[in-house]
Every structure is written in structure tokens, then in C-alpha cells.
Design a protein around this motif. Structure first.
Motif, PDB file in Angstrom:
ATOM      1  N   GLN A  53      -6.267  12.479 -17.075  1.00 31.04           N
ATOM      2  CA  GLN A  53      -7.074  12.255 -15.882  1.00 31.04           C
ATOM      3  C   GLN A  53      -8.411  11.612 -16.222  1.00 31.04           C
ATOM      4  O   GLN A  53      -8.971  10.893 -15.418  1.00 31.04           O
ATOM      5  N   LYS A  56       2.274   1.846  -3.434  1.00 32.32           N
ATOM      6  CA  LYS A  56       1.227   2.368  -4.309  1.00 32.32           C
ATOM      7  C   LYS A  56       0.989   3.853  -4.034  1.00 32.32           C
ATOM      8  O   LYS A  56       0.884   4.663  -4.969  1.00 32.32           O
ATOM      9  N   MET A  57       0.948   4.217  -2.765  1.00 28.63           N
ATOM     10  CA  MET A  57       0.744   5.617  -2.404  1.00 28.63           C
ATOM     11  C   MET A  57       1.919   6.480  -2.847  1.00 28.63           C
ATOM     12  O   MET A  57       1.729   7.619  -3.303  1.00 28.63           O
ATOM     13  N   GLU A  58       3.143   5.959  -2.732  1.00 30.95           N
ATOM     14  CA  GLU A  58       4.321   6.701  -3.177  1.00 30.95           C
ATOM     15  C   GLU A  58       4.266   6.953  -4.682  1.00 30.95           C
ATOM     16  O   GLU A  58       4.605   8.038  -5.153  1.00 30.95           O
ATOM     17  N   LYS A  59       3.818   5.951  -5.450  1.00 33.55           N
ATOM     18  CA  LYS A  59       3.668   6.128  -6.890  1.00 33.55           C
ATOM     19  C   LYS A  59       2.631   7.198  -7.204  1.00 33.55           C
ATOM     20  O   LYS A  59       2.830   8.035  -8.092  1.00 33.55           O
ATOM     21  N   GLN A  60       1.511   7.175  -6.463  1.00 35.99           N
ATOM     22  CA  GLN A  60       0.468   8.183  -6.678  1.00 35.99           C
ATOM     23  C   GLN A  60       0.988   9.582  -6.352  1.00 35.99           C
ATOM     24  O   GLN A  60       0.714  10.535  -7.086  1.00 35.99           O
ATOM     25  N   MET A  61       1.746   9.691  -5.275  1.00 28.82           N
ATOM     26  CA  MET A  61       2.302  10.997  -4.903  1.00 28.82           C
ATOM     27  C   MET A  61       3.277  11.497  -5.963  1.00 28.82           C
ATOM     28  O   MET A  61       3.282  12.686  -6.291  1.00 28.82           O
ATOM     29  N   GLU A 102       3.225  10.811  -9.139  1.00 28.82           N
ATOM     30  CA  GLU A 102       2.410  11.225 -10.288  1.00 28.82           C
ATOM     31  C   GLU A 102       1.789  12.595 -10.026  1.00 28.82           C
ATOM     32  O   GLU A 102       1.751  13.444 -10.924  1.00 28.82           O
ATOM     33  N   GLN A 103       1.323  12.827  -8.818  1.00 32.48           N
ATOM     34  CA  GLN A 103       0.756  14.129  -8.479  1.00 32.48           C
ATOM     35  C   GLN A 103       1.812  15.220  -8.547  1.00 32.48           C
ATOM     36  O   GLN A 103       1.555  16.312  -9.046  1.00 32.48           O
ATOM     37  N   THR A 151       2.423  15.989 -12.195  1.00 35.29           N
ATOM     38  CA  THR A 151       1.309  16.769 -12.741  1.00 35.29           C
ATOM     39  C   THR A 151       1.384  18.217 -12.271  1.00 35.29           C
ATOM     40  O   THR A 151       1.206  19.147 -13.074  1.00 35.29           O
ATOM     41  N   ARG A 205       0.835  -1.211   0.000  1.00 30.54           N
ATOM     42  CA  ARG A 205       0.000   0.000   0.000  1.00 30.54           C
ATOM     43  C   ARG A 205       0.867   1.257   0.000  1.00 30.54           C
ATOM     44  O   ARG A 205       0.576   2.230  -0.679  1.00 30.54           O
TER      45      ARG A 205
END
Length: 124
Positions: free
Chosen positions: A123, A69-74, A76-77, A80, A66
Motif C-alpha cells: 500500500q 478500472k473500478m472493477e480492478k480496484q474492487m 484488489e480490495q 487484500t 472507468r
């Protein structure tokens, strides 16, 4: 116990000082564990704790997944947001007349409109 140990060292005999002072084990319980605890019940309790360790390892692995996964999302943010800031700065420079749109094309930097529409498409 100290006296028994002294006697043991002077006589050269092998004596368990604790057993000599406390007396022999009583059937039905283990010393320092209380009444009703036997070697068998203690062994069962130890054997039952092993699956708990496996379950804990599974939970730790799930938490690590988890976190990744959160690190990857961060990341990406962050990417962006960087693109949005660049697009905003370029738009302000164009609006102020400090940058020529032809230079942007030569540098392969998308115009603010292109960057915004590309992010919206990603998005959606």
C-alpha cells in the motif's frame, strides 16, 4: 380519403389519397413540420446530429473504461481483505495454540506479522 382509395381501386388509377385530400405541398414548409421548415433545413438538422452521436459514443467508452478500472480496484480490495482475514484466523489459531508455526512454514503461509507487513509495503 377512404372514398378516394375506393375510387382508385375501382378505376385502377394511381392516386395519392393523402395529397388529394390535403392538397399540394406549399412552398416554404414541409407538411407536418410547420411553417419555415424546408427540406434543406431538415437535412442540415439531421447532418448536425451525427457528431452528437460520436460524442455520445466517446462518453460511453470513457464510462466503460472507468467501470473496468473500478472493477480492478474492487478485486484488489477483495484480495487484500481475504489476505487480512486469513492472517487474522492464523493469528488466532496460533494464539490458541491450535496451530504450529512450523506447519505454516511448510504450507508457505506467511505468519500474521509477515502478511501485515507485506500488505503495508504494497500500500505504501
Amino acid at each position: 380519403m377512404e372514398e378516394i382509395e375506393k375510387q382508385m381501386s375501382t378505376n385502377g388509377q394511381s392516386v395519392d389519397a393523402f395529397s388529394a385530400v390535403m392538397g399540394p405541398e406549399h412552398p416554404g414548409h414541409l407538411r407536418l413540420y410547420g411553417v419555415g421548415v424546408t427540406k434543406t433545413t431538415l437535412k442540415k438538422k439531421v447532418d448536425n446530429s451525427e457528431p452528437t452521436l460520436n460524442a455520445t459514443n466517446d462518453v460511453v467508452q470513457q464510462m466503460q473504461e472507468r467501470m473496468q478500472k473500478m472493477e480492478k480496484q474492487m478485486e484488489e480490495q477483495r484480495r487484500t481483505m481475504r489476505q487480512e482475514v486469513i492472517a487474522d484466523v492464523v493469528a488466532q489459531l496460533q494464539h490458541a495454540g491450535l496451530i504450529d508455526p512450523n506447519i505454516l512454514a511448510a504450507l508457505s503461509v506467511p505468519s500474521p506479522r509477515e502478511a501485515t507487513s507485506a500488505q503495508t509495503a504494497e500500500q505504501g
